[in-house]
Design a protein around this motif. Sequence first.
Motif, short mmCIF file in Angstrom:
data_model
loop_
_atom_site.label_atom_id
_atom_site.label_comp_id
_atom_site.label_asym_id
_atom_site.label_seq_id
_atom_site.Cartn_x
_atom_site.Cartn_y
_atom_site.Cartn_z
N ALA A 11 81.74 -2.98 99.29
CA ALA A 11 81.70 -2.31 97.99
C ALA A 11 80.50 -2.74 97.17
CB ALA A 11 82.99 -2.58 97.22
N GLN A 12 79.95 -3.92 97.46
CA GLN A 12 78.79 -4.44 96.74
C GLN A 12 77.49 -4.23 97.52
OE1 GLN A 12 79.98 -8.53 96.18
NE2 GLN A 12 81.33 -8.05 94.45
N GLY A 13 77.56 -3.45 98.59
CA GLY A 13 76.37 -3.19 99.38
C GLY A 13 75.96 -4.35 100.26
N GLN A 14 76.88 -5.24 100.56
CA GLN A 14 76.60 -6.40 101.40
C GLN A 14 77.26 -6.22 102.77
OE1 GLN A 14 78.46 -9.18 98.75
NE2 GLN A 14 76.56 -9.61 97.63
N ALA A 15 76.81 -6.98 103.75
CA ALA A 15 77.28 -6.82 105.13
C ALA A 15 78.12 -8.01 105.55
CB ALA A 15 76.10 -6.65 106.08
N ALA A 16 79.40 -7.77 105.81
CA ALA A 16 80.30 -8.80 106.30
C ALA A 16 81.13 -8.23 107.44
CB ALA A 16 81.21 -9.32 105.19
N LEU A 17 81.55 -9.09 108.33
CA LEU A 17 82.36 -8.69 109.47
C LEU A 17 83.50 -9.67 109.65
CD1 LEU A 17 82.75 -6.87 112.00
CD2 LEU A 17 81.29 -8.48 113.24
N ALA A 18 84.73 -9.19 109.53
CA ALA A 18 85.91 -10.03 109.68
C ALA A 18 86.30 -10.12 111.15
CB ALA A 18 87.08 -9.46 108.87
N VAL A 19 86.41 -11.35 111.66
CA VAL A 19 86.82 -11.57 113.05
C VAL A 19 87.92 -12.64 113.06
CG1 VAL A 19 86.10 -12.15 115.39
CG2 VAL A 19 84.46 -11.08 113.82
N PRO A 20 89.19 -12.24 113.06
CA PRO A 20 90.28 -13.23 113.09
C PRO A 20 90.12 -14.17 114.28
CG PRO A 20 91.13 -11.05 112.60
CD PRO A 20 89.70 -10.86 113.00
N THR A 21 90.20 -15.48 114.01
CA THR A 21 89.88 -16.48 115.03
C THR A 21 90.73 -17.72 114.82
OG1 THR A 21 87.57 -15.71 115.06
CG2 THR A 21 88.03 -17.86 116.06
N ASP A 22 91.19 -18.31 115.91
CA ASP A 22 91.82 -19.62 115.90
C ASP A 22 90.83 -20.59 116.51
OD1 ASP A 22 93.28 -21.93 116.23
OD2 ASP A 22 94.93 -21.00 117.34
N VAL A 23 90.25 -21.46 115.69
CA VAL A 23 89.18 -22.33 116.19
C VAL A 23 89.69 -23.38 117.17
CG1 VAL A 23 87.77 -22.00 114.12
CG2 VAL A 23 89.33 -23.97 114.25
N THR A 24 91.00 -23.58 117.26
CA THR A 24 91.55 -24.54 118.22
C THR A 24 91.72 -23.94 119.61
OG1 THR A 24 93.90 -24.06 117.81
CG2 THR A 24 92.82 -25.63 116.33
N ASP A 25 91.53 -22.63 119.73
CA ASP A 25 91.74 -21.91 120.97
C ASP A 25 90.39 -21.56 121.59
OD1 ASP A 25 92.33 -20.20 123.04
OD2 ASP A 25 93.46 -18.76 121.82
N PRO A 26 90.03 -22.19 122.72
CA PRO A 26 88.72 -21.91 123.31
C PRO A 26 88.48 -20.43 123.59
CG PRO A 26 89.69 -23.85 124.34
CD PRO A 26 90.75 -23.25 123.47
N ALA A 27 89.50 -19.71 124.02
CA ALA A 27 89.32 -18.28 124.31
C ALA A 27 89.05 -17.50 123.03
CB ALA A 27 90.56 -17.74 125.02
N SER A 28 89.72 -17.87 121.94
CA SER A 28 89.50 -17.19 120.67
C SER A 28 88.09 -17.45 120.15
CB SER A 28 90.55 -17.67 119.65
OG SER A 28 90.41 -16.98 118.43
N VAL A 29 87.63 -18.69 120.28
CA VAL A 29 86.27 -19.02 119.85
C VAL A 29 85.25 -18.28 120.71
CG1 VAL A 29 84.56 -20.88 119.66
CG2 VAL A 29 86.91 -21.25 118.88
N GLN A 30 85.49 -18.21 122.02
CA GLN A 30 84.57 -17.48 122.90
C GLN A 30 84.51 -16.01 122.52
OE1 GLN A 30 82.56 -18.91 125.41
NE2 GLN A 30 81.61 -16.91 125.09
#
Length: 263
Positions: free
Chosen positions: A62-81
């Motif tokens: 809405a403010q003309g900025q670029a963001a991308l939401a990626v739900p992630t569990d940092v304790t899970d190697p597969a999720s981080v990958q």
Amino acid sequence: MNHPNPLSIPSSTPSERIALVTGAGSGIGRAVALGLLADGFTVVLAGRRTEPLQALEQQAAAQGQAALAVPTDVTDPASVQALFDTIEGRFGRLDLLFNNAGVNAPAVPMDELPLDTWFSVINTNVTGVFLCARAAFGLMRRQAPQGGRIINNGSISAHTPRPFTAPYTASKHAVSGLTKALALDGRAYRIVASQIDIGNALTDLSERMTRGVLQANGTTAPEPMMDASHVAQAVRHIAAMPLEANVLHMTVMASAMPFVGRG
């Protein structure tokens, strides 16, 4: 885990700066993400809770900025990958990682601390930081132009503990060692590493400290706090530096809090 719509953000251009903030849905992570967005970064928002990440992504759009939401569990190697596969596939590079996701534990005598709580803190605050740093290091090493910056969220507990905080204190001392190792190992690849040690930034999780915190002398007392925006300003300062210069360690704290002379 579902990946974001690839049509929502255009591909990276050579002049585009890509940042990743973990634990971006609230508190310090959210404040830093907002600051980096204001500085023109495209910001990848990682965290366990989808809703606040998507709300921040929509606010940025809405403010003309670029963001991308990626739900992630940092304790899970597969999720981080999966997170880093998304970053590399979408943008082709990563210029900045703010390794912020972390958890604490109840202040209880060590012998009363459930082992599951110890493992939770270590898995998030140490292994999670390592997994994200490891993936960022690999991408920054492969990309052209090579290099990037990793900023780890430490704590004043990396220097001096509070009473009954063995898991958190141990985890933040480990982050200090990891930061130094990254700073050394990254030299050959123009990868620089920093640690920002934060004291008493006011967030939803730390608000309880205004009502009283156990002190080293056994008393309980409220402590002064600072706005999380001051942490964001510090991160933005480090992020704006050229890779030829670095702030290896920075302490940002509420001026009157009991850190210097603690105990």
